[in-house]
Write an enzyme that holds these catalytic residues in place. Structure first.
Site, short mmCIF file in Angstrom:
data_model
loop_
_atom_site.label_atom_id
_atom_site.label_comp_id
_atom_site.label_asym_id
_atom_site.label_seq_id
_atom_site.Cartn_x
_atom_site.Cartn_y
_atom_site.Cartn_z
N ASP A 11 0.88 -1.18 0.00
CA ASP A 11 0.00 0.00 0.00
C ASP A 11 0.91 1.22 0.00
OD1 ASP A 11 -2.40 1.61 0.36
OD2 ASP A 11 -1.79 1.86 2.45
N SER A 12 0.30 2.40 -0.16
CA SER A 12 1.08 3.63 -0.09
C SER A 12 1.56 3.90 1.34
CB SER A 12 0.23 4.80 -0.55
OG SER A 12 -0.87 4.96 0.33
N TYR A 43 -0.64 8.42 -2.45
CA TYR A 43 -0.75 8.13 -3.89
C TYR A 43 -1.97 8.83 -4.49
CZ TYR A 43 2.60 4.16 -3.81
OH TYR A 43 3.71 3.36 -3.72
N GLY A 44 -2.95 9.12 -3.61
CA GLY A 44 -4.26 9.57 -4.09
C GLY A 44 -4.29 10.90 -4.79
N CYS A 74 -4.45 -1.42 -1.85
CA CYS A 74 -4.61 0.02 -2.06
C CYS A 74 -5.59 0.20 -3.22
CB CYS A 74 -3.25 0.60 -2.40
SG CYS A 74 -3.28 2.33 -2.90
N ASN A 75 -6.66 0.94 -2.96
CA ASN A 75 -7.64 1.14 -4.04
C ASN A 75 -7.10 2.03 -5.15
OD1 ASN A 75 -10.58 0.15 -3.04
ND2 ASN A 75 -9.33 0.78 -1.32
N THR A 76 -6.29 3.02 -4.77
CA THR A 76 -5.74 3.93 -5.77
C THR A 76 -4.84 3.15 -6.73
OG1 THR A 76 -5.76 5.62 -4.06
CG2 THR A 76 -4.49 6.10 -6.04
N GLU A 166 -2.55 8.34 8.63
CA GLU A 166 -1.10 8.19 8.75
C GLU A 166 -0.58 8.87 10.03
OE1 GLU A 166 1.41 6.75 6.73
OE2 GLU A 166 -0.12 5.75 5.52
N CYS A 198 -10.93 3.24 0.21
CA CYS A 198 -9.51 3.53 0.39
C CYS A 198 -9.14 2.73 1.61
CB CYS A 198 -9.29 5.03 0.64
SG CYS A 198 -7.62 5.40 1.24
N THR A 199 -8.05 1.98 1.53
CA THR A 199 -7.76 1.05 2.63
C THR A 199 -7.33 1.77 3.91
OG1 THR A 199 -5.54 0.75 1.70
CG2 THR A 199 -7.22 -0.90 1.14
N HIS A 200 -7.03 3.07 3.81
CA HIS A 200 -6.75 3.83 5.04
C HIS A 200 -8.03 4.09 5.83
CE1 HIS A 200 -2.85 4.74 3.23
NE2 HIS A 200 -2.47 5.32 4.35
N1 DGL Z 1 -4.66 3.42 0.89
C1 DGL Z 1 -4.74 3.88 -0.44
C2 DGL Z 1 -6.05 3.54 -1.10
O1 DGL Z 1 -6.64 2.54 -0.76
C3 DGL Z 1 -4.23 5.21 -0.85
C4 DGL Z 1 -4.09 6.34 0.07
C5 DGL Z 1 -3.18 7.40 -0.53
O2 DGL Z 1 -1.98 7.16 -0.54
O3 DGL Z 1 -3.68 8.41 -1.01
O4 DGL Z 1 -6.52 4.22 -1.97
#
Ligand code: DGL
Length: 292
Positions: A11-12, A43-44, A74-76, A166, A198-200
């Protein structure tokens, strides 16, 4: 024969730990190698090209650890890079969008689904397409018909949620104020199901739940992803015998910071022994060009 190689997960940053936790729960006998690209997160807000490049480098790092499967937690990265990664990898690649979309269409009763995600995921439109495809599958199978006939989707980017996650600010007044602001239109839309795309975001689930209220079902795709991982391991004859389970953690930023933020979530003394690595040394131009 058992395949005791680890599963590689990236993931990011710390968001993918929400997927790792579900994989550990569903498959306690499988070893894992986790990489969080905290040094280059988020990453988003990156471009399509950059997300692909970073994801290829993350995968290259994991492949060096002789992993038997890659999980893009990570969805992104899943929305922008899944096809490239799947075409470039010699081991199966699992993404997180379709399992989440499937859980959402199964959960909704009124057909009003909210998708909250990073800007890059929302603008790709991939998640909405996935929900519509999964809805069509249900219509074809005659399941949850009323809800599917009335399907209505609202998407909302919540970029600050990633920074809050984060930072470890998961359940305080700043998180609550931020959530109230982002989620107002989603609430007004009358959703009964909200995908944490988003996995966060599952790290902020308590706060998000407080804002949305008890009648809205929150979808954490990690649970569905873990069942996809399990199914694919069985299909590919890749399950381990559980004899020597290892948990490795890597981050591209400070290892102590990573562990301090992640420990309250993972528990059981994890993550531990985290090492800092850099992955921008991997030259992935060959794969990038093959895609173009
Ligand atoms: N956790 C990531 C996701 O699922 C990305 C979060 C990020 O880095 O912007 O999209």
């Amino acid at each position: 024969m058992a395949d005791n190689r680890p599963i590689g997960i990236f993931d990011s940053g710390i968001g993918g730990l929400t997927v790792l936790r579900e994989i550990m729960a569903a498959l306690p006998g499988e070893s894992t190698v986790y990489f969080g690209d905290n040094g280059r997160a988020p990453y988003g807000n990156k471009s399509h090209r950059t997300i692909i490049q970073y994801s290829l480098q993350d995968m290259s790092f994991l492949l060096e650890h002789d992993v038997k499967m890659i999980v893009i937690a990570c969805n992104t990265a899943s929305t922008h890079a899944y096809k490239t990664l799947a075409a470039s990898s010699k081991v199966p690649v699992v993404e997180v969008v379709y399992p989440g979309a499937e859980a959402a269409v199964n959960a909704t009763r009124n057909g009003r689904i909210g998708i909250i995600a990073t800007g890059a995921t929302v603008s790709s439109g991939v998640y909405e397409t996935a929900v519509r495809q999964k809805a069509q599958d249900l219509i074809n199978a005659g399941i949850n018909r009323d809800a599917m006939d009335n399907l209505s989707i609202i998407q909302q980017a919540c970029p600050l949620f990633v920074s809050l996650a984060e930072e470890g600010w998961w359940d305080d007044e700043i998180a609550l104020l931020t959530a109230e602001r982002y989620l107002k239109p989603v609430k007004e839309f009358g959703v009964d199901t909200l995908v944490l795309a988003c996995t966060h975001y599952p790290l902020l689930a308590r706060t998000i739940g407080k804002v949305m209220g008890p009648d809205v079902k929150l979808i954490n795709s990690g649970i569905s992803v873990a069942s996809v991982v399990k199914r694919k391991l069985i299909e590919n004859n890749m399950t381990s015998d559980g004899s020597s389970v290892t948990r490795e953690f890597y981050t591209s930023d400070d290892a102590d910071m990573f562990e301090n933020v992640a420990a309250p979530f993972l528990g059981r003394g994890l993550p531990s022994g985290t090492r800092t690595v850099t992955v921008d040394r991997y030259d992935v131009s060959k794969w990038e060009e093959a895609r173009a």
